[in-house]
Design a protein around this motif. Structure first.
Motif, short mmCIF file in Angstrom:
data_model
loop_
_atom_site.label_atom_id
_atom_site.label_comp_id
_atom_site.label_asym_id
_atom_site.label_seq_id
_atom_site.Cartn_x
_atom_site.Cartn_y
_atom_site.Cartn_z
N MET A 193 151.66 -8.29 126.34
CA MET A 193 152.27 -7.53 127.47
C MET A 193 151.30 -6.99 128.42
SD MET A 193 155.02 -4.41 126.35
CE MET A 193 154.01 -3.86 124.97
N SER A 194 150.07 -6.36 127.88
CA SER A 194 149.17 -5.75 128.61
C SER A 194 149.53 -4.99 129.85
CB SER A 194 148.32 -6.88 129.35
OG SER A 194 147.19 -6.54 130.17
N ARG A 195 150.06 -3.66 129.32
CA ARG A 195 150.73 -2.88 130.23
C ARG A 195 149.59 -2.34 131.45
NH1 ARG A 195 154.07 -0.47 125.58
NH2 ARG A 195 151.93 -0.85 124.39
N PRO A 196 149.83 -2.24 132.50
CA PRO A 196 148.88 -1.85 133.73
C PRO A 196 148.34 -0.52 133.33
CG PRO A 196 151.20 -2.01 134.58
CD PRO A 196 151.24 -2.39 133.13
N VAL A 197 147.26 -0.38 133.64
CA VAL A 197 146.66 1.02 133.55
C VAL A 197 146.35 1.66 134.87
CG1 VAL A 197 145.00 2.41 132.29
CG2 VAL A 197 145.58 0.37 131.34
N THR A 198 146.80 2.78 135.48
CA THR A 198 147.04 3.32 136.41
C THR A 198 146.44 4.84 136.51
OG1 THR A 198 149.05 4.18 136.53
CG2 THR A 198 149.03 2.05 137.23
N LEU A 199 145.78 5.25 137.62
CA LEU A 199 145.53 6.46 137.75
C LEU A 199 146.25 7.47 138.57
CD1 LEU A 199 143.11 8.55 136.86
CD2 LEU A 199 141.66 7.62 139.04
N TYR A 209 140.55 0.81 137.17
CA TYR A 209 141.95 0.76 137.11
C TYR A 209 142.69 -0.29 138.05
CZ TYR A 209 141.46 5.13 134.98
OH TYR A 209 141.15 6.25 134.18
N GLU A 210 144.01 -0.52 137.62
CA GLU A 210 144.69 -1.57 138.13
C GLU A 210 145.76 -1.18 139.23
OE1 GLU A 210 145.76 -2.64 134.16
OE2 GLU A 210 143.71 -2.64 133.92
N GLY A 211 145.87 0.13 139.11
CA GLY A 211 146.83 0.52 140.06
C GLY A 211 146.66 2.20 140.30
N LEU A 212 147.61 2.87 140.90
CA LEU A 212 147.59 4.33 141.36
C LEU A 212 149.07 5.02 141.16
CD1 LEU A 212 145.41 4.76 144.43
CD2 LEU A 212 144.68 5.05 141.99
N GLU A 213 148.86 5.94 140.87
CA GLU A 213 150.29 6.78 140.71
C GLU A 213 150.09 7.57 142.00
OE1 GLU A 213 152.87 10.22 138.35
OE2 GLU A 213 151.41 8.90 137.30
N PHE A 234 148.17 -2.04 122.71
CA PHE A 234 148.13 -3.43 122.04
C PHE A 234 149.37 -3.64 121.98
CE2 PHE A 234 148.22 -0.05 118.59
CZ PHE A 234 149.42 -0.38 117.94
N ASP A 235 149.54 -5.31 121.95
CA ASP A 235 150.95 -6.02 122.12
C ASP A 235 151.76 -5.80 120.66
OD1 ASP A 235 150.48 -6.67 124.57
OD2 ASP A 235 149.88 -8.60 124.03
N PRO A 236 153.01 -5.78 120.52
CA PRO A 236 153.89 -5.61 119.54
C PRO A 236 153.53 -6.99 118.79
CG PRO A 236 155.33 -5.85 120.99
CD PRO A 236 153.94 -5.65 121.89
N SER A 237 153.62 -6.97 117.51
CA SER A 237 153.67 -8.42 116.82
C SER A 237 154.89 -9.23 117.00
CB SER A 237 153.73 -8.16 115.21
OG SER A 237 153.82 -9.53 114.53
N ASP A 238 154.52 -10.51 117.18
CA ASP A 238 155.76 -11.45 117.55
C ASP A 238 156.03 -12.45 116.31
OD1 ASP A 238 153.50 -13.20 117.23
OD2 ASP A 238 154.01 -14.06 119.45
N VAL A 239 155.66 -12.04 115.17
CA VAL A 239 155.98 -12.66 114.02
C VAL A 239 156.05 -11.54 112.73
CG1 VAL A 239 155.40 -14.78 114.61
CG2 VAL A 239 153.70 -13.26 113.38
N ALA A 240 156.72 -11.75 111.88
CA ALA A 240 156.61 -10.98 110.65
C ALA A 240 155.51 -11.26 109.77
CB ALA A 240 157.84 -11.01 109.75
N PHE A 241 154.72 -10.18 109.53
CA PHE A 241 153.37 -10.79 108.96
C PHE A 241 153.53 -11.37 107.47
CE2 PHE A 241 154.18 -6.32 107.01
CZ PHE A 241 153.50 -6.45 105.74
N ASP A 242 154.74 -11.21 106.72
CA ASP A 242 155.08 -11.46 105.64
C ASP A 242 155.87 -13.16 105.60
OD1 ASP A 242 157.31 -10.41 106.05
OD2 ASP A 242 157.82 -9.49 104.31
N LYS A 243 155.98 -13.52 106.60
CA LYS A 243 156.82 -14.60 106.81
C LYS A 243 156.10 -15.80 105.98
CE LYS A 243 159.64 -17.37 109.97
NZ LYS A 243 160.20 -17.46 111.44
N ALA A 244 154.84 -15.86 106.32
CA ALA A 244 153.98 -16.98 105.86
C ALA A 244 153.98 -16.88 104.47
CB ALA A 244 152.66 -16.70 106.48
N GLY A 248 160.33 -0.96 123.41
CA GLY A 248 159.99 -2.11 124.40
C GLY A 248 159.58 -1.41 125.81
N TYR A 249 158.84 -0.37 125.85
CA TYR A 249 158.36 0.11 127.25
C TYR A 249 157.13 -0.81 127.45
CZ TYR A 249 156.06 2.91 130.55
OH TYR A 249 155.62 3.52 131.90
N LYS A 250 157.53 -1.41 128.99
CA LYS A 250 156.35 -2.31 129.41
C LYS A 250 155.92 -1.97 130.88
CE LYS A 250 159.01 -6.19 127.21
NZ LYS A 250 159.52 -7.67 127.64
N GLY A 251 156.20 -0.48 130.92
CA GLY A 251 155.81 -0.01 132.35
C GLY A 251 154.29 0.25 132.36
#
Length: 334
Positions: free
Chosen positions: A1-7, A29-33, A318-328, A286-289
């Protein structure tokens, strides 16, 4: 997901905008506010050509723009008391002759113009303050008559719904920074504000945990309670004392940084906010901003703090998990 970090540039408005772009890029920084004071974003000049120049300037330095912020003018839309404090933060054309109701009306029109500027900039979120007709009644003495608080929230709605209607027409959202002196300053008052405006779709929140933490409001719970209304996020830290201090939570009319205070803002990672729990909650909803660093620390060099804060956010996000860790561990079907 890598949310942008702004100042957020509000605490850097003493610098020309191009110098601010140079510094933000060098900090990583990747952007400004952009704040709407200094020369960072001048709403009275904001036609399409002006907005195009701002976009081109940011592009020159490889910076993105996700939001602009109107904290100062927004404060004056529905504050019950307009005085010399407001004069110190307002453009002359908003202050005018100093008549309080005239200021409120001009401030409201400026907020609408800010939404139009956002549209021309190609962004859909404006962050800011609302002011409050009821903040001066925070402590209930003299006793507050029945209905007086409700009347204040009704006034908030009467002043802000016409503004929000214009935002909605433009496809722009207003994100109130939940904060002492505003119509919403904790979880309960955030619910009251939404109720007052009948859950207007153009109104939500700029989530800033620092203003909740020192009040001992559950700042992680706030994310879950308003999961569909968090339009923007400020990353800001705050320290509060484990023991009684000479100056309590109200601040004692002392300047920020005074070592007698119970709480003070601090650079990211130097306070008591648990940012890992915040990131986990933002992942859950699910915040991606952007994660916008609002840097405030009276005891630290701001450039060193801004560099350190960028690195802190990149490390803690950090990104959320895309798998259930106990599935395996489950038996595979033949």
């Amino acid at each position: 997901m890598s949310r942008p970090v702004t100042l957020y540039t509000g605490q850097w408005a003493d610098l020309p905008i191009e110098k601010m772009c140079e510094k933000a890029k060098s900090f990583g920084y990747e952007g400004l506010e952009l704040c709407t004071w200094g020369d960072h974003m001048e709403i009275n000049k904001a036609d399409q050509a002006y907005c195009d120049k701002k976009k081109a300037l940011l592009k020159k330095y490889g910076l993105e723009l996700y939001t602009i912020s109107t904290h100062l003018v927004g404060q004056c839309v529905c504050d019950a008391i307009i005085d010399e404090r407001h004069k110190g933060i307002l453009p002359d054309y908003i202050w005018g002759d100093g008549n309080p109701e005239g200021i409120r009306q001009r401030a409201a029109q400026e907020i609408i113009k800010t939404a139009k500027a956002a549209k021309m900039l190609g962004i859909d979120t404006v962050v800011g303050f609302t002011g409050s007709p009821v903040w001066h009644m925070l402590y209930s003495f003299p006793a507050i008559p029945d209905g007086m608080i409700e009347k204040g929230y009704k006034e908030f709605a009467e002043r802000w719904i016409p503004i929000l209607d214009e935002f909605q027409k433009l496809g722009v959202r207003f994100a109130l920074e939940v904060h002492p002196t505003e119509i919403a300053f904790d979880i309960h008052t955030a619910h009251l504000a939404l109720q007052a405006i009948d859950n207007h779709p153009a109104f939500g929140f700029n989530y800033d945990p620092s203003h909740l933490g020192y009040q001992h409001v559950d700042y992680v719970r706030f994310i879950y309670e308003f999961s569909d209304r968090i339009f923007h996020v400020h990353m800001k830290d705050v320290y509060w004392s484990d023991v009684p201090m000479g100056i309590g939570v109200y601040g004692g009319h002392a300047d920020f940084g005074d070592n007698r205070r119970y709480w003070n803002f601090r650079s990211l990672g130097h306070g008591k906010i648990n940012f890992e729990n915040i990131i986990r909650a933002l992942n859950d909803i699910g915040y991606k901003g952007p994660l916008s660093v609002e840097w405030e620390d009276s005891g630290m060099n701001r450039e060193a703090g801004a560099i350190e804060s960028y690195r802190f956010v990149k490390k803690v996000d950090f990104d959320p998990s895309d798998v259930a860790f106990d599935k395996a561990m489950k038996k595979r079907e033949e």
